[in-house]
Design a protein around this motif. Structure first.
Motif, short mmCIF file in Angstrom:
data_model
loop_
_atom_site.label_atom_id
_atom_site.label_comp_id
_atom_site.label_asym_id
_atom_site.label_seq_id
_atom_site.Cartn_x
_atom_site.Cartn_y
_atom_site.Cartn_z
N ALA A 96 4.82 -8.77 -0.12
CA ALA A 96 3.76 -7.75 -0.07
C ALA A 96 3.20 -7.70 1.34
CB ALA A 96 2.65 -8.07 -1.06
N ARG A 97 2.97 -6.51 1.80
CA ARG A 97 2.28 -6.36 3.07
C ARG A 97 0.82 -6.68 2.87
NH1 ARG A 97 5.64 -4.85 7.51
NH2 ARG A 97 3.62 -5.02 8.50
N ARG A 98 0.02 -6.46 3.86
CA ARG A 98 -1.38 -6.86 3.78
C ARG A 98 -2.03 -6.33 2.52
NH1 ARG A 98 -3.39 -7.59 9.71
NH2 ARG A 98 -1.41 -7.76 10.76
N THR A 99 -2.96 -7.09 2.02
CA THR A 99 -3.59 -6.78 0.75
C THR A 99 -4.06 -5.33 0.73
OG1 THR A 99 -4.34 -9.06 0.62
CG2 THR A 99 -5.40 -7.49 -0.84
N ASP A 100 -3.56 -4.62 -0.27
CA ASP A 100 -3.96 -3.23 -0.53
C ASP A 100 -3.41 -2.22 0.47
OD1 ASP A 100 -7.31 -4.31 -1.43
OD2 ASP A 100 -5.48 -4.28 -2.61
N LEU A 101 -2.67 -2.67 1.46
CA LEU A 101 -2.16 -1.75 2.48
C LEU A 101 -1.19 -0.73 1.88
CD1 LEU A 101 -1.78 -0.99 5.51
CD2 LEU A 101 0.05 -2.68 5.56
N ILE A 102 -1.33 0.52 2.29
CA ILE A 102 -0.39 1.58 1.94
C ILE A 102 0.39 1.93 3.21
CG2 ILE A 102 -0.14 3.96 1.12
CD1 ILE A 102 -2.90 3.57 -0.28
N VAL A 103 1.71 1.82 3.15
CA VAL A 103 2.56 2.20 4.29
C VAL A 103 3.19 3.54 3.94
CG1 VAL A 103 4.48 1.56 5.79
CG2 VAL A 103 2.98 -0.21 4.85
N SER A 104 2.67 4.60 4.55
CA SER A 104 3.07 5.97 4.19
C SER A 104 3.77 6.61 5.37
CB SER A 104 1.84 6.80 3.80
OG SER A 104 2.20 8.08 3.37
N GLY A 105 5.08 6.76 5.27
CA GLY A 105 5.84 7.35 6.37
C GLY A 105 5.75 6.55 7.65
N GLY A 106 5.58 5.22 7.53
CA GLY A 106 5.46 4.37 8.70
C GLY A 106 4.06 4.22 9.23
N GLU A 107 3.11 4.98 8.70
CA GLU A 107 1.70 4.89 9.12
C GLU A 107 0.96 3.97 8.15
OE1 GLU A 107 1.43 7.91 12.35
OE2 GLU A 107 0.30 6.14 11.72
N ASN A 108 0.13 3.10 8.70
CA ASN A 108 -0.68 2.23 7.87
C ASN A 108 -1.92 2.97 7.39
OD1 ASN A 108 1.09 0.18 8.31
ND2 ASN A 108 -0.15 -0.89 9.83
N VAL A 109 -2.12 2.97 6.09
CA VAL A 109 -3.30 3.60 5.48
C VAL A 109 -4.06 2.51 4.74
CG1 VAL A 109 -4.15 5.36 3.89
CG2 VAL A 109 -2.08 5.79 5.23
N TYR A 110 -5.33 2.34 5.10
CA TYR A 110 -6.14 1.28 4.51
C TYR A 110 -7.06 1.87 3.47
CZ TYR A 110 -4.08 -1.47 8.13
OH TYR A 110 -3.16 -2.11 8.92
N PRO A 111 -6.89 1.49 2.19
CA PRO A 111 -7.66 2.10 1.11
C PRO A 111 -9.16 2.07 1.34
CG PRO A 111 -5.87 0.83 0.19
CD PRO A 111 -5.87 0.55 1.67
N ALA A 112 -9.68 0.98 1.89
CA ALA A 112 -11.13 0.88 2.05
C ALA A 112 -11.67 1.99 2.95
CB ALA A 112 -11.51 -0.49 2.61
N GLU A 113 -10.90 2.36 3.97
CA GLU A 113 -11.34 3.42 4.88
C GLU A 113 -11.38 4.77 4.16
OE1 GLU A 113 -8.67 4.12 8.10
OE2 GLU A 113 -10.24 4.85 9.44
N VAL A 114 -10.35 5.03 3.35
CA VAL A 114 -10.30 6.28 2.60
C VAL A 114 -11.38 6.31 1.52
CG1 VAL A 114 -8.81 7.82 1.28
CG2 VAL A 114 -7.82 6.37 3.05
N GLU A 115 -11.59 5.17 0.87
CA GLU A 115 -12.63 5.08 -0.15
C GLU A 115 -14.01 5.35 0.44
OE1 GLU A 115 -10.05 1.75 -2.63
OE2 GLU A 115 -11.84 1.15 -1.52
N ALA A 116 -14.25 4.83 1.63
CA ALA A 116 -15.55 5.07 2.28
C ALA A 116 -15.75 6.55 2.55
CB ALA A 116 -15.64 4.26 3.57
N ALA A 117 -14.69 7.24 2.97
CA ALA A 117 -14.80 8.67 3.22
C ALA A 117 -15.10 9.44 1.93
CB ALA A 117 -13.51 9.20 3.87
N LEU A 118 -14.43 9.08 0.83
CA LEU A 118 -14.66 9.76 -0.44
C LEU A 118 -16.05 9.47 -0.98
CD1 LEU A 118 -11.17 9.27 -2.10
CD2 LEU A 118 -12.30 11.47 -1.69
N LEU A 119 -16.53 8.25 -0.80
CA LEU A 119 -17.86 7.90 -1.29
C LEU A 119 -18.97 8.63 -0.55
CD1 LEU A 119 -17.40 4.08 -1.91
CD2 LEU A 119 -17.91 5.81 -3.64
#
Length: 449
Positions: free
Chosen positions: A346-369
């Motif tokens: 597993a890559r870093r905890t919760d990390l999403i690797v989308s098309g080679g770009e690292n997407v960090y859920p916490a950052e996206v969650e903060a934007a949605l909140l």
């Protein structure tokens, strides 16, 4: 002190091609002249040892020259992702306090103008201890961290990678990874250290990459979905080594690549280690692991299965934090097989690797909140044939809201590749006894929908 690798290659191979971009090619003597001029431009702008230079730009030759000139000026190059949304940039600039801003930035000097009329500076040995780049990455909090990489780390990684990948003078390396990523920077360093040609692309284009491989590029770096798109062109290629990172490639994709003439090597790397940590060996790759540690690098499995790394390629530390110790705890999970190869679970905890770009859920969650209608949210990885993974947002609302409104809300605040591709509305998120979201349970819920 370290002999400047570009100056060495210019001395040994002055007429050999060093950099190609579109219809333009610079040999090593010409590239060295350009970098000497860019070094002069940095000094003219007041850049001194230890200063930071921020650039935001798509791939272009000037960024390569700037990377190499910063090493000579003992200044840290801080490349920012050209895909970042406007509101993401000021906080990063505030943390970096740059002496110079170049490219697509507020008050940034155009790259085409910066070195005009500058007086070239003579070559000299380089201080390996000087911080060469500051590259933003992120932890599981979603807060961007700035990894400080000394020149000796980039240099050591290039030497080790060249040994494993068999890069030498006369090699031709296809470079379509962005130069704000450690993977793109590593290609440039490998080439100047070896005296090889860097075939720089402004961005990934499957047809253009396939054409260069067909015309004799000996090496390339892709993530799995890029490789798939190149193979979808239907071409066959002369023998070439293709490095695949950003997550394992499916076995059927590896078989397709072999049938097309490409030898695919899985690799595991980190921004904090100046790119590669482990890599499969040419002639031995079977896609079942991320390969052996690079020469000079040690990998062990620590507590709870965490991958730990030691060696000359490690960063100095994160900007604003104490230097790291002898071992880097990666946060990734894996094991070492009986042959000494690393298997990444597993890559870093919760990390999403989308098309080679690292997407960090916490950052996206903060934007949605930040949306007034959102009461709670969790973003988890979801399989995607084209991109490998995408974000799937589970949202609890306090007022009615449309999925399209949430998508626009995120894209106004973050780069488009970070926006979830799927949304689902739930009455509540599953949580454990500690109060944290039970992400495994949430995935089970989503899979059952």
């Amino acid at each position: 002190m370290i002999e400047c690798p570009l100056a060495r290659s210019a001395r040994l191979h002055p007429d050999a091609p060093a950099l190609r971009f579109g219809a333009s090619t610079w040999n090593y003597a010409q590239l060295d002249d350009e970098v000497r001029r860019w070094h002069g431009a940095l000094l003219r702008a007041g850049v001194r040892e230890g200063d930071r230079v921020v650039v935001r730009s798509p791939n272009r030759p000037e960024v390569v020259a700037l990377l190499l000139a910063c090493a000579r000026a003992e200044a840290a190059l801080c490349p920012l992702n050209a895909r970042l949304a406007g509101p993401e940039i000021p906080p990063l600039l505030a943390r970096l306090s740059p002496r110079v801003k170049l490219g697509e930035l507020p008050d940034g000097v155009p790259l085409s103008d910066f070195a005009t009329g500058a007086v070239p500076v003579a070559n000299h040995p380089l201080d390996g201890q000087a911080v060469h780049t500051v590259l933003f990455t992120s932890g599981t909090t979603g807060t961007p961290k700035a990894a400080q990489l000394q020149f000796r780390a980039h240099y050591a990684n290039a030497i080790a990678s060249n040994e494993v990948l068999r890069i030498e003078a006369g090699s031709r390396y296809l470079a379509c990874l962005p130069l704000h990523h450690v993977g793109g920077i590593a290609i440039g360093m490998r080439c100047v250290v070896a005296g090889a040609e860097m075939i720089l692309h402004p961005r990934f284009d499957a047809d253009a990459c396939a054409r260069d491989l067909e015309e004799g590029a000996t090496h390339a770096s892709f993530v799995a979905n890029m490789l798939a798109r190149v193979l979808d062109t239907g071409r066959r290629f002369p023998a070439a080594i293709v490095l695949v990172g950003g997550g394992a490639a499916p076995r059927d994709l590896l078989a397709r690549a072999r049938a097309a003439g490409l030898e695919v090597l899985h690799t595991y790397g980190l921004t904090e280690s100046a790119s590669q940590v482990t890599c499969e060996l040419p002639g031995e790759a079977d896609g079942s692991s991320a390969g052996m540690p690079l020469p000079g690098t040690e990998v062990v499995i620590g507590a709870n299965g965490e991958i730990e790394v030691r060696g000359r390629t490690l960063m100095l530390g994160y900007l604003g934090e104490p230097p790291i110790g002898e071992w880097l705890r990666t946060g990734d999970l894996g094991e070492i097989d009986p042959r000494g190869r690393l298997i990444v679970h597993a890559r870093r905890t919760d990390l999403i690797v989308s098309g080679g770009e690292n997407v960090y859920p916490a950052e996206v969650e903060a934007a949605l909140l930040a949306h007034p209608a959102v009461a709670d949210v969790a973003v988890v990885p979801w399989p995607d044939k084209a991109l490998g993974q995408v974000g799937y947002a589970a949202v609890v609302t306090r007022a009615p809201v449309a999925e399209g409104d949430l998508d626009l809300h995120v894209r106004d605040r973050l780069a488009g590749f970070k926006a979830p591709r799927r949304y689902v509305f739930l009455e509540a998120l599953p949580r454990g006894e500690s109060g944290k979201v039970d992400r495994r349970g949430l995935l089970g819920t989503l899979q059952a929908l």
